[in-house]
Design a protein around this motif. Structure first.
Motif, PDB file in Angstrom:
ATOM      1  N   ASN A  65      16.586 -40.544  34.233  1.00  0.00           N
ATOM      2  CA  ASN A  65      17.876 -40.644  33.559  1.00  0.00           C
ATOM      3  C   ASN A  65      18.919 -41.123  34.554  1.00  0.00           C
ATOM      4  O   ASN A  65      18.906 -40.730  35.725  1.00  0.00           O
ATOM      5  N   ILE A  66      19.844 -41.948  34.082  1.00  0.00           N
ATOM      6  CA  ILE A  66      20.925 -42.447  34.939  1.00  0.00           C
ATOM      7  C   ILE A  66      22.224 -42.375  34.150  1.00  0.00           C
ATOM      8  O   ILE A  66      22.257 -42.690  32.956  1.00  0.00           O
ATOM      9  N   PHE A  67      23.285 -41.935  34.817  1.00  0.00           N
ATOM     10  CA  PHE A  67      24.597 -41.932  34.184  1.00  0.00           C
ATOM     11  C   PHE A  67      25.656 -42.101  35.255  1.00  0.00           C
ATOM     12  O   PHE A  67      25.736 -41.285  36.182  1.00  0.00           O
ATOM     13  N   ILE A  68      26.447 -43.161  35.162  1.00  0.00           N
ATOM     14  CA  ILE A  68      27.475 -43.458  36.160  1.00  0.00           C
ATOM     15  C   ILE A  68      28.747 -43.934  35.460  1.00  0.00           C
ATOM     16  O   ILE A  68      28.718 -44.310  34.293  1.00  0.00           O
ATOM     17  N   SER A  69      29.841 -43.907  36.196  1.00  0.00           N
ATOM     18  CA  SER A  69      31.074 -44.549  35.750  1.00  0.00           C
ATOM     19  C   SER A  69      31.452 -45.629  36.756  1.00  0.00           C
ATOM     20  O   SER A  69      31.989 -45.324  37.826  1.00  0.00           O
ATOM     21  N   PRO A  70      31.176 -46.887  36.456  1.00  0.00           N
ATOM     22  CA  PRO A  70      31.616 -47.963  37.354  1.00  0.00           C
ATOM     23  C   PRO A  70      33.117 -47.938  37.585  1.00  0.00           C
ATOM     24  O   PRO A  70      33.588 -48.195  38.694  1.00  0.00           O
ATOM     25  N   LEU A  71      33.880 -47.593  36.543  1.00  0.00           N
ATOM     26  CA  LEU A  71      35.338 -47.572  36.667  1.00  0.00           C
ATOM     27  C   LEU A  71      35.798 -46.504  37.642  1.00  0.00           C
ATOM     28  O   LEU A  71      36.711 -46.726  38.446  1.00  0.00           O
ATOM     29  N   SER A  72      35.181 -45.335  37.597  1.00  0.00           N
ATOM     30  CA  SER A  72      35.545 -44.261  38.511  1.00  0.00           C
ATOM     31  C   SER A  72      35.319 -44.671  39.954  1.00  0.00           C
ATOM     32  O   SER A  72      36.175 -44.485  40.826  1.00  0.00           O
ATOM     33  N   ILE A  73      34.148 -45.231  40.224  1.00  0.00           N
ATOM     34  CA  ILE A  73      33.810 -45.638  41.590  1.00  0.00           C
ATOM     35  C   ILE A  73      34.721 -46.764  42.054  1.00  0.00           C
ATOM     36  O   ILE A  73      35.266 -46.738  43.163  1.00  0.00           O
ATOM     37  N   ARG A 304      20.134 -35.211  20.228  1.00  0.00           N
ATOM     38  CA  ARG A 304      21.180 -34.422  20.863  1.00  0.00           C
ATOM     39  C   ARG A 304      20.765 -34.258  22.319  1.00  0.00           C
ATOM     40  O   ARG A 304      19.662 -33.811  22.609  1.00  0.00           O
ATOM     41  N   PHE A 305      21.638 -34.643  23.245  1.00  0.00           N
ATOM     42  CA  PHE A 305      21.196 -34.632  24.645  1.00  0.00           C
ATOM     43  C   PHE A 305      22.344 -34.391  25.599  1.00  0.00           C
ATOM     44  O   PHE A 305      23.521 -34.536  25.260  1.00  0.00           O
ATOM     45  N   SER A 306      21.971 -34.019  26.795  1.00  0.00           N
ATOM     46  CA  SER A 306      22.915 -33.851  27.901  1.00  0.00           C
ATOM     47  C   SER A 306      22.247 -34.374  29.161  1.00  0.00           C
ATOM     48  O   SER A 306      21.095 -34.049  29.438  1.00  0.00           O
ATOM     49  N   ILE A 307      22.936 -35.254  29.876  1.00  0.00           N
ATOM     50  CA  ILE A 307      22.403 -35.768  31.136  1.00  0.00           C
ATOM     51  C   ILE A 307      23.485 -35.692  32.206  1.00  0.00           C
ATOM     52  O   ILE A 307      24.680 -35.705  31.912  1.00  0.00           O
ATOM     53  N   SER A 308      23.048 -35.588  33.440  1.00  0.00           N
ATOM     54  CA  SER A 308      23.981 -35.598  34.563  1.00  0.00           C
ATOM     55  C   SER A 308      23.290 -36.245  35.746  1.00  0.00           C
ATOM     56  O   SER A 308      22.061 -36.333  35.807  1.00  0.00           O
ATOM     57  N   LYS A 353      27.487 -35.241  27.522  1.00  0.00           N
ATOM     58  CA  LYS A 353      26.901 -34.438  26.466  1.00  0.00           C
ATOM     59  C   LYS A 353      27.208 -35.096  25.130  1.00  0.00           C
ATOM     60  O   LYS A 353      28.351 -35.445  24.855  1.00  0.00           O
ATOM     61  N   MET A 354      26.179 -35.290  24.319  1.00  0.00           N
ATOM     62  CA  MET A 354      26.372 -35.830  22.976  1.00  0.00           C
ATOM     63  C   MET A 354      25.740 -34.888  21.965  1.00  0.00           C
ATOM     64  O   MET A 354      24.585 -34.494  22.122  1.00  0.00           O
ATOM     65  N   ASP A 355      26.501 -34.545  20.935  1.00  0.00           N
ATOM     66  CA  ASP A 355      25.962 -33.705  19.874  1.00  0.00           C
ATOM     67  C   ASP A 355      26.678 -34.011  18.561  1.00  0.00           C
ATOM     68  O   ASP A 355      27.432 -34.979  18.460  1.00  0.00           O
ATOM     69  N   GLU A 356      26.450 -33.177  17.542  1.00  0.00           N
ATOM     70  CA  GLU A 356      27.029 -33.430  16.217  1.00  0.00           C
ATOM     71  C   GLU A 356      28.510 -33.068  16.148  1.00  0.00           C
ATOM     72  O   GLU A 356      29.205 -33.499  15.249  1.00  0.00           O
ATOM     73  N   HIS A 357      28.951 -32.242  17.080  1.00  0.00           N
ATOM     74  CA  HIS A 357      30.325 -31.728  17.121  1.00  0.00           C
ATOM     75  C   HIS A 357      30.571 -30.627  16.107  1.00  0.00           C
ATOM     76  O   HIS A 357      31.716 -30.352  15.752  1.00  0.00           O
ATOM     77  N   GLY A 358      29.525 -29.990  15.653  1.00  0.00           N
ATOM     78  CA  GLY A 358      29.702 -28.771  14.885  1.00  0.00           C
ATOM     79  C   GLY A 358      29.794 -28.947  13.388  1.00  0.00           C
ATOM     80  O   GLY A 358      30.156 -29.993  12.879  1.00  0.00           O
ATOM     81  N   ALA A 359      29.452 -27.866  12.668  1.00  0.00           N
ATOM     82  CA  ALA A 359      29.420 -27.909  11.204  1.00  0.00           C
ATOM     83  C   ALA A 359      30.810 -28.099  10.620  1.00  0.00           C
ATOM     84  O   ALA A 359      31.004 -28.817   9.653  1.00  0.00           O
ATOM     85  N   GLU A 360      31.822 -27.432  11.180  1.00  0.00           N
ATOM     86  CA  GLU A 360      33.172 -27.546  10.630  1.00  0.00           C
ATOM     87  C   GLU A 360      33.673 -28.974  10.734  1.00  0.00           C
ATOM     88  O   GLU A 360      34.261 -29.507   9.808  1.00  0.00           O
TER      89      GLU A 360
END
Length: 408
Positions: A65-73, A304-308, A353-360
């Motif tokens: 898994n890879i996750f970066i922010s080119p803008l941040s760097i 639904r996933f979370s990566i770092s 983190k990506m998910d459904e954002h809850g039932a409500e």
């Protein structure tokens, strides 16, 4: 012992359903049309840098898994350009695809870009903040501190680096507060002799424009490279999305909007074609994909996933030829002309983190009437690429690859 200039970079990205964060740097007046044009040019160049770095990382760890922010760097190292000179400055510009840009255009362009991205919006929040932790012994040039503040919104925080444990705690507390507790241990150690440390925090929290219904989420198989599978919570939603096919680079593309002007772009290579698609990644390819998208009925299946990821930029940027700023003979005399400074540590940490954002939240989105047509299918049950972008500048904020949702 020669003093070293320590640099820490942070990115945190959290997509969740609750709460918003006030933007930390949003001056009332944006730049001129020249500043806007420079910001757009910087965004294009930053995208090319991001794809170049991303390809280096994927080629070295193709199953990770890879996750970066080119803008941040890029933002953090552009700010360091305020203090660099001669071959050190030229090397940074070359590595970050900023060559042939006058200093004024470079820095005023970033100022305008930061201002635009940091404006508060109703449906999402995006904070880009810089801070300089400076030891009392350093006494940096006032011009450097003033430009860092005026152009990059960087606050200067006096820190006692003679007490490394206390300095580490102070910096990590600052980072934790800016990321709302999502990253608590950015700095694990500080090199003895450090006199200054730079942090860059890019924090994003957004809500899908069309949210997933958690009741539709089911446990399904995710196909890894080879014949192995892992179980994932697969979210499902049918709606009108911008989607399309690229037959030249065999993949499907889907753009899913968040509220306001930020969206996620998913690239799903055909089976066995991930390497081919990765090798072709560039700003021009990304732009070409935009022309292939059409608004259509699309059935979306997304885990639904979370990566770092945590990256040693001293090592990572050396892949792109950026080395002098980390060495004794690097020239950072515009920060402090009387001391031999170098970057002792550079850390980039990213989280998504990506998910459904809850039932409500899902219940409040209401029903959607769809035209009667054959749906386009985007079932992301195998490794895929993703980008999160701001559409008005436009700017690529994050780049990622989900190779294994279990994180192994």
């Amino acid at each position: 012992m020669n003093p070293t200039l320590g640099l820490g970079l942070l990115l945190a990205s959290l997509l969740a359903e609750d709460g918003l964060v006030r933007a930390g740097f949003a001056p009332k007046v944006l730049g001129t049309w020249k500043g806007r044009a420079a910001a757009q040019e910087l965004s294009r160049r930053n995208a090319d840098f991001g794809f170049k770095l991303f390809k280096k990382l994927t080629s070295r760890s193709p199953a990770s898994n890879i996750f970066i922010s080119p803008l941040s760097i890029s933002t953090a190292f552009s700010m360091l350009c305020l203090g660099a000179q001669d071959s050190t400055l030229a090397e940074i510009k070359q590595g970050f695809n900023l060559q042939n840009l006058p200093d004024r255009t470079l820095h005023e362009g970033f100022r305008d870009l930061i201002q635009r991205l940091s404006q508060a919006h109703h449906g999402h929040n995006l904070d880009l903040e810089n801070a300089l932790f400076v030891d009392r012994k350093l006494q940096p040039q006032q011009k450097f501190l003033t430009n860092a503040k005026n152009l990059y919104g960087a606050e200067t925080i006096t820190t006692n680096f003679q007490d490394l444990k206390a300095a580490r705690r102070e910096i990590n507390d600052y980072v934790s507060q800016k990321t709302r507790g999502n990253i608590n241990e950015l700095i694990r150690h500080i090199m003895p002799g450090t006199l200054m440390l730079l942090t860059n925090c890019l924090f994003f929290r957004g809500r899908w424009l069309q949210e997933f219904d958690p009741n539709a989420t089911k446990e399904e198989d995710f196909l890894l490279d080879g014949d192995q599978t892992v179980k994932v919570s697969m979210m499902h939603h049918g709606g009108m999305y911008e989607a399309g096919r690229d037959d030249q680079l065999p993949c499907s593309i889907l753009e899913m909007p968040f509220q306001d002007n930020i969206s996620a772009v998913f690239i799903l290579p055909d089976e066995g074609k991930m390497k081919q698609v990765e090798e072709a990644l560039s700003a021009s390819t990304f732009e070409r994909w935009r022309g292939l998208l059409n608004r259509r009925v699309t059935n979306v299946s997304l885990p639904r996933f979370s990566i770092s990821g945590t990256y040693d930029l001293k090592k990572t940027l050396s892949y792109l030829g950026i080395r002098k700023i980390f060495e004794e003979h690097g020239d950072l005399t515009r920060i402090s002309p009387h001391q031999n400074l170098k970057i002792g540590e550079a850390v980039h940490k990213a989280k998504l983190k990506m998910d459904e954002h809850g039932a409500e939240a899902a219940a409040s989105s209401g029903a959607q009437t769809l035209p009667m047509e054959k749906p386009f299918s985007m079932k992301m049950n195998r490794p895929f690429l993703l980008a999160i972008k701001e559409k008005t500048v436009p700017a690529v904020l994050f780049l990622g690859k989900l190779a294994n949702p279990s994180g192994k």
